[in-house]
Design a protein around this motif. Structure first.
Motif, PDB file in Angstrom:
ATOM      1  N   THR A 181      11.818   6.336 -10.748  1.00 32.55           N
ATOM      2  CA  THR A 181      10.438   5.863 -10.578  1.00 32.55           C
ATOM      3  C   THR A 181       9.642   7.015  -9.970  1.00 32.55           C
ATOM      4  OG1 THR A 181      10.580   5.060  -8.286  1.00 32.55           O
ATOM      5  CG2 THR A 181      11.309   3.557 -10.017  1.00 32.55           C
ATOM      6  N   GLU A 182       8.353   7.066 -10.241  1.00 25.23           N
ATOM      7  CA  GLU A 182       7.523   8.127  -9.668  1.00 25.23           C
ATOM      8  C   GLU A 182       6.168   7.560  -9.254  1.00 25.23           C
ATOM      9  OE1 GLU A 182       6.067  12.723 -10.514  1.00 25.23           O
ATOM     10  OE2 GLU A 182       7.142  11.600 -12.075  1.00 25.23           O
ATOM     11  N   GLY A 183       5.859   7.672  -7.955  1.00 23.22           N
ATOM     12  CA  GLY A 183       4.587   7.163  -7.437  1.00 23.22           C
ATOM     13  C   GLY A 183       4.407   5.675  -7.685  1.00 23.22           C
ATOM     14  N   LEU A 184       5.495   4.930  -7.693  1.00 24.16           N
ATOM     15  CA  LEU A 184       5.452   3.503  -8.007  1.00 24.16           C
ATOM     16  C   LEU A 184       4.806   2.726  -6.859  1.00 24.16           C
ATOM     17  CD1 LEU A 184       6.585   1.381 -10.118  1.00 24.16           C
ATOM     18  CD2 LEU A 184       8.515   1.133  -8.546  1.00 24.16           C
ATOM     19  N   VAL A 185       3.813   1.934  -7.162  1.00 16.63           N
ATOM     20  CA  VAL A 185       3.185   1.093  -6.144  1.00 16.63           C
ATOM     21  C   VAL A 185       4.195   0.044  -5.694  1.00 16.63           C
ATOM     22  CG1 VAL A 185       1.322  -0.531  -5.650  1.00 16.63           C
ATOM     23  CG2 VAL A 185       0.892   1.480  -7.087  1.00 16.63           C
ATOM     24  N   ALA A 186       4.373  -0.101  -4.378  1.00 17.42           N
ATOM     25  CA  ALA A 186       5.434  -0.960  -3.850  1.00 17.42           C
ATOM     26  C   ALA A 186       4.970  -2.403  -3.694  1.00 17.42           C
ATOM     27  CB  ALA A 186       5.930  -0.404  -2.522  1.00 17.42           C
ATOM     28  N   ASP A 187       4.332  -2.928  -4.734  1.00 15.75           N
ATOM     29  CA  ASP A 187       4.017  -4.354  -4.729  1.00 15.75           C
ATOM     30  C   ASP A 187       5.223  -5.111  -5.267  1.00 15.75           C
ATOM     31  OD1 ASP A 187       3.960  -3.791  -7.439  1.00 15.75           O
ATOM     32  OD2 ASP A 187       1.785  -4.020  -7.641  1.00 15.75           O
ATOM     33  N   LEU A 201       1.252   9.067   4.975  1.00 14.15           N
ATOM     34  CA  LEU A 201       2.449   9.802   5.364  1.00 14.15           C
ATOM     35  C   LEU A 201       3.246  10.139   4.114  1.00 14.15           C
ATOM     36  CD1 LEU A 201       3.680   7.716   8.439  1.00 14.15           C
ATOM     37  CD2 LEU A 201       2.605   9.963   8.494  1.00 14.15           C
ATOM     38  N   ARG A 202       3.577  11.414   3.945  1.00 16.60           N
ATOM     39  CA  ARG A 202       4.354  11.846   2.786  1.00 16.60           C
ATOM     40  C   ARG A 202       5.703  12.362   3.270  1.00 16.60           C
ATOM     41  NH1 ARG A 202       0.652  14.502  -1.926  1.00 16.60           N
ATOM     42  NH2 ARG A 202      -0.268  12.515  -2.528  1.00 16.60           N
ATOM     43  N   HIS A 256       0.816  -1.208   0.000  1.00 20.69           N
ATOM     44  CA  HIS A 256       0.000   0.000   0.000  1.00 20.69           C
ATOM     45  C   HIS A 256       0.860   1.275   0.000  1.00 20.69           C
ATOM     46  CE1 HIS A 256       0.864  -0.757   4.227  1.00 20.69           C
ATOM     47  NE2 HIS A 256       0.517   0.480   4.526  1.00 20.69           N
ATOM     48  N   ASP A 257       2.193   1.120  -0.080  1.00 19.06           N
ATOM     49  CA  ASP A 257       3.102   2.265  -0.142  1.00 19.06           C
ATOM     50  C   ASP A 257       3.358   2.660  -1.593  1.00 19.06           C
ATOM     51  OD1 ASP A 257       3.386   2.194   2.635  1.00 19.06           O
ATOM     52  OD2 ASP A 257       5.103   0.812   2.519  1.00 19.06           O
ATOM     53  N   ARG A 258       3.855   3.883  -1.767  1.00 21.72           N
ATOM     54  CA  ARG A 258       4.280   4.359  -3.086  1.00 21.72           C
ATOM     55  C   ARG A 258       5.702   4.892  -2.985  1.00 21.72           C
ATOM     56  NH1 ARG A 258      -0.041   8.495  -5.200  1.00 21.72           N
ATOM     57  NH2 ARG A 258      -0.208   9.010  -2.975  1.00 21.72           N
ATOM     58  N   LEU A 259       6.452   4.781  -4.074  1.00 20.50           N
ATOM     59  CA  LEU A 259       7.866   5.135  -4.052  1.00 20.50           C
ATOM     60  C   LEU A 259       8.253   5.968  -5.262  1.00 20.50           C
ATOM     61  CD1 LEU A 259      10.785   4.752  -2.880  1.00 20.50           C
ATOM     62  CD2 LEU A 259      10.943   2.715  -4.330  1.00 20.50           C
ATOM     63  N   THR A 260       8.958   7.068  -4.984  1.00 20.04           N
ATOM     64  CA  THR A 260       9.591   7.867  -6.032  1.00 20.04           C
ATOM     65  C   THR A 260      11.093   7.832  -5.796  1.00 20.04           C
ATOM     66  OG1 THR A 260       7.697   9.360  -6.291  1.00 20.04           O
ATOM     67  CG2 THR A 260       9.843  10.181  -6.995  1.00 20.04           C
ATOM     68  N   LEU A 261      11.845   7.486  -6.827  1.00 21.71           N
ATOM     69  CA  LEU A 261      13.308   7.463  -6.759  1.00 21.71           C
ATOM     70  C   LEU A 261      13.858   8.499  -7.733  1.00 21.71           C
ATOM     71  CD1 LEU A 261      14.227   3.651  -6.711  1.00 21.71           C
ATOM     72  CD2 LEU A 261      14.677   5.302  -4.883  1.00 21.71           C
ATOM     73  N   GLN A 302      -3.546  16.271  -5.730  1.00 23.51           N
ATOM     74  CA  GLN A 302      -4.826  15.723  -6.174  1.00 23.51           C
ATOM     75  C   GLN A 302      -5.013  14.268  -5.741  1.00 23.51           C
ATOM     76  OE1 GLN A 302      -7.048  17.720  -7.614  1.00 23.51           O
ATOM     77  NE2 GLN A 302      -5.553  19.370  -7.404  1.00 23.51           N
ATOM     78  N   THR A 303      -3.903  13.576  -5.465  1.00 26.11           N
ATOM     79  CA  THR A 303      -3.998  12.160  -5.086  1.00 26.11           C
ATOM     80  C   THR A 303      -3.754  11.940  -3.598  1.00 26.11           C
ATOM     81  OG1 THR A 303      -1.646  11.762  -5.566  1.00 26.11           O
ATOM     82  CG2 THR A 303      -3.218  11.473  -7.368  1.00 26.11           C
ATOM     83  N   ARG A 304      -3.622  13.005  -2.857  1.00 29.77           N
ATOM     84  CA  ARG A 304      -3.297  12.889  -1.437  1.00 29.77           C
ATOM     85  C   ARG A 304      -4.430  12.235  -0.651  1.00 29.77           C
ATOM     86  NH1 ARG A 304      -2.253  17.873   2.829  1.00 29.77           N
ATOM     87  NH2 ARG A 304      -1.809  16.569   4.638  1.00 29.77           N
ATOM     88  N   LYS A 305      -4.054  11.305   0.230  1.00 31.84           N
ATOM     89  CA  LYS A 305      -4.998  10.679   1.146  1.00 31.84           C
ATOM     90  C   LYS A 305      -4.687  11.171   2.558  1.00 31.84           C
ATOM     91  CE  LYS A 305      -5.033   6.488  -1.697  1.00 31.84           C
ATOM     92  NZ  LYS A 305      -4.698   5.047  -1.730  1.00 31.84           N
TER      93      LYS A 305
END
Length: 482
Positions: A152-158, A201-202, A136-141, A194-197
């Motif tokens: 990577t940008e907003g990559l789902v960490a599956d 945690l950001r 359920h995390d997202r990753l930008t490198l 626009q995608t913030r929940k």
């Protein structure tokens, strides 16, 4: 007749929001109604008055705030008085269940100075960090040199996303200059409002081993951008590697971004520091914490030690950042009180407002207000007995940390005599305080100051030793003030 203790008047325990596992009730014990999906989220406010009518308190929650004065009775024998307050914040409860989702941006320096062991250690530590992410995390490198490359940008960490991230990390090579500013700005852009929940945690992690020499380089400009993004729910931590980075910039970014600054002298510590940073992040029970002080007429905020703050027309705004479960932050604030003609009795100091996102309640906005007032006296014995020595000790700690920082800056400028004088004066002042209020904390700080003084001779020997001295002293002063 005994003097009333101000702890019953201005010492506040303010609990912002109930933990999911302990209570679903408001301060009055009534069941909390969960907002429907269509209802706009409203800040949750403390409701129950503190005895004495000077504040509010919740029955349970994720943040606890105490406001403690150094002296519980104000000395009105002079027209002007310095007043120290200790703001103590504590993350309440324990991390239970699944942690909040994390939107993480890792911004890595891959300039030519990172070649070899440094870059290898950074890549290994980043790979270890990837193991801690959840689906359920997202990753930008982002990797930067003279240019900025988004890996990577907003990559789902599956599983598939982490495999993509691993390949991107392994492919990083050193090259070029240090476009730290542009890389930081690009990292902020990855957090799409626009995608913030609300429960997310950001956080942005910035690593560098050198001076910013491409694009925006001004620490004031970069720090202001970090502060703006803190207001949008993004925190920033910085990791300085080696001896050649700009610690003024890195500390400013962390302070303005509500995160932490780390000095990493050797590459063997990179993995440990990254792991420690991540552990604190995922244990967060409250984020986006900001304290605003609104002062009464005649009262001014003169100094806030160790934390980013801005003067406001009526007081000050202090960025605190986040709190992990059971973590404690102690902030010393110095006020200046100007007594009006014939001022006697109870004196209003102002109010303290607290705002945060409660991560134990899916990022729910919470806030509270506390009114501060204090009795006044001209009786010397009454004033002496009103001292809270735990606050006196903390004031001495942060003031000596400021002196350690000043000595390090003098070494940076080559003025070793000034550095020695500053440290000698600080040691003497702390020794006197230790006699008056014996404390293990002060004893430890005395050891640090004496070690800093004795280390000046080694710092004189070479430019490298001077850099080591400066970085170490500033990092110790930074941590002590937190």
């Amino acid at each position: 007749m005994p003097t009333p203790r101000l702890s019953s008047l201005v010492s506040l325990v303010f609990t912002m929001s109930a933990l999911l596992v302990t209570s679903g009730c408001t301060a009055k014990g009534e069941p909390r109604r969960e907002a429907a999906a269509s209802e706009p989220a409203q800040p949750e406010k403390s409701e129950a008055p503190v005895p004495g009518g000077l504040g509010w308190v919740m029955s349970s929650g994720s943040v606890q705030l105490e406001v403690l004065p150094q002296f519980e009775v104000l000395d009105r024998r002079s027209n002007t008085l310095d007043v120290h307050l200790l703001l103590r914040l504590r993350g309440m409860g324990e991390v239970v269940g699944e942690r909040p989702p994390l939107d993480l941006a890792v911004v890595l320096d891959r300039s030519g100075s990172m070649a070899g062991e440094k870059l290898l250690a950074v890549k290994q530590a980043t790979l270890d960090l990837l193991k801690e992410l959840k689906p359920h995390d997202r990753l930008t490198l982002i990797a930067y040199d003279s240019e900025v490359e988004v890996l990577t940008e907003g990559l789902v960490a599956d599983e598939a996303g982490l495999q993509t991230a691993r390949k991107a990390v392994l492919a990083i090579t050193d090259r070029g200059g240090t476009a730290l500013g542009p890389a930081l700005f690009r990292g902020f852009e990855a957090f799409d409002p626009q995608t913030r929940k609300e429960d997310e945690l950001r956080h942005l992690l910035l690593l560098s081993d050198g001076q910013a020499n491409e694009g925006e380089k001004d620490p004031l400009v970069l720090g202001q951008r970090a502060r703006e993004n803190f207001g949008r729910g993004v925190s920033v931590s910085t990791l300085g590697v080696g001896l050649d980075y700009n610690e003024e910039l890195m500390t400013r970014l962390a302070d303005q971004g509500g995160g932490r600054y780390h000095f990493i002298q050797g590459t063997d510590a990179i993995s440990r520091v990254l792991s420690d940073e991540f552990a604190g992040l995922v244990a967060t029970v409250a984020s986006g914490i900001e304290v605003t002080m609104q002062m009464a007429p005649g009262v001014q905020v003169r100094q806030v030690y160790g934390y980013s703050w801005q003067e406001t027309p009526q007081g000050a705004s202090i960025l605190v950042g986040s709190l992990a479960a059971q973590q404690v932050r102690e902030i010393v604030v110095k006020l200046q009180v100007n007594f009006g003609t014939g001022a006697t009795g109870q004196l209003a100091l102002g109010t303290v407002d607290l705002r945060a996102k409660d991560q134990t309640q899916r990022g729910r906005a919470v806030e509270g207000k506390l009114a501060l007032s204090a009795p006044t006296s001209a009786d010397a014995e009454e004033l002496r007995r009103s001292e809270r020595t735990e606050v006196t000790v903390r004031v001495a700690e942060v003031e000596s940390a400021a002196q350690m920082q000043a000595a390090a800056l003098a070494v940076d400028g080559g003025d070793y005599d000034k550095a020695r004088e500053v440290l000698k004066d600080s040691v003497h002042a702390l020794e006197q305080q230790q006699k008056a209020t014996p404390s293990p904390k002060l004893a430890k700080q005395l050891e640090e100051l004496k070690a800093a003084e004795s280390g000046l001779d080694a710092a004189r020997q070479s430019a490298e030793q001077a850099k080591i001295y400066g970085k170490q002293s500033k990092a110790k002063a930074y941590k002590l003030a937190k």
